[in-house]
Design an enzyme around this catalytic site. Structure first.
Site, PDB file in Angstrom:
ATOM      1  N   ASP A   9     -16.420   7.955 -21.886  1.00 44.52           N
ATOM      2  CA  ASP A   9     -17.351   9.004 -21.704  1.00 44.52           C
ATOM      3  C   ASP A   9     -16.929  10.040 -22.851  1.00 44.52           C
ATOM      4  OD1 ASP A   9     -18.215   7.170 -19.795  1.00 44.52           O
ATOM      5  OD2 ASP A   9     -18.042   8.962 -18.256  1.00 44.52           O
ATOM      6  N   ASP A 130     -29.387   4.906 -12.175  1.00 41.81           N
ATOM      7  CA  ASP A 130     -28.232   5.731 -11.451  1.00 41.81           C
ATOM      8  C   ASP A 130     -29.128   6.157 -10.117  1.00 41.81           C
ATOM      9  OD1 ASP A 130     -26.637   5.374 -13.710  1.00 41.81           O
ATOM     10  OD2 ASP A 130     -27.586   7.299 -14.464  1.00 41.81           O
TER      11      ASP A 130
END
Length: 242
Positions: A9, A130
């Site tokens: 990330d 998500d």
């Protein structure tokens, strides 16, 4: 084939982890995404999962140079998510050697775009779902929609999606264990491949997910557990070989 996806990330050009997607709860684990990827590849990783956190927040590509460098200089498949809002973004990554592009928030905000990308690029488009309490969260997890994750999955499977990434926000970055039940539910509802993301803390978690490989659970994205030394990429790969 159950695949391990080490996660990188990126924020401000560094490798970071957030807790439950909170940009104010950030830990920096490395100053070079490319070197981090190289380390994962040296341990046997065949895929790298990269997320442009700045891109997700700003709605445009920000850390794309690192993604392209990994795709072009290392012998590894790359999938990228974050800040991909236009066909130009999708084509840019795919033309630069990235294997798969992840579309997430756009599935809610611009479903016609996502369906068009599925028609144009097929299996190279991955849908990132998500969820918070079963409902889809968007825009870097700052909004929760009224659409259930399973329902969105069904709609996009009908539109041609072959692979989904399911993240349970409650578990992400918490090392609390994955929400296996929700991952399996999405795989069964869509009859497609689902990659689990969020909460993986041990090799036992990977074993537990792999038990559902025949039902469509196709792999796991591993982030914080690698960065905090719970296990290595090499150990993860060995754990799911059996």
């Amino acid at each position: 084939m159950f695949t391990i996806y080490p996660a990188i990330d990126m924020r401000d050009g560094k490798c970071v982890r957030l807790v439950q997607g909170d940009y104010n709860k950030e830990t920096v684990y490395g100053h070079s995404p490319v070197e981090m990827a190289r380390s994962f590849v040296s341990q046997g990783a065949t895929w790298i999962h990269m997320v442009d956190l700045d891109g997700a927040k700003e709605g445009r590509r920000v850390n794309d140079a690192f993604v392209v460098e990994v795709a072009q200089t290392l012998a590894v498949n790359v999938q990228i998510g974050g800040g991909i809002r236009t066909e130009e973004d999708v084509a840019y990554y795919l033309e630069q050697g990235v294997s798969r592009v992840i579309l997430g928030s756009a599935a809610i905000s611009n479903p016609s775009f996502v369906k068009a990308m599925l028609r144009a690029y097929g299996e190279r488009i991955v849908i990132g779902i998500d969820a918070k309490n079963g409902f889809v969260a968007t825009e870097g997890w700052t909004h929760t929609s009224t659409i259930e994750a399973v329902e969105l999955g069904r709609q996009l499977a009908d539109a041609g999606a072959e692979t989904f990434i399911f993240t349970d926000i409650a578990t992400d970055g918490m090392l609390s264990g994955p929400n296996i039940e929700a991952v399996v539910r999405l795989a069964q509802a869509t009859n497609k491949r689902v990659i689990a993301s969020g909460g993986i803390r041990s090799l036992d978690d990977l074993h537990a997910l792999k038990q559902f490989e025949n039902e469509g659970v196709a792999g796991a994205i591993v982030g914080k557990a690698l960065y905090t030394g719970q296990f290595t990429v090499a150990e993860a790969l060995k754990a799911v070989e059996q």
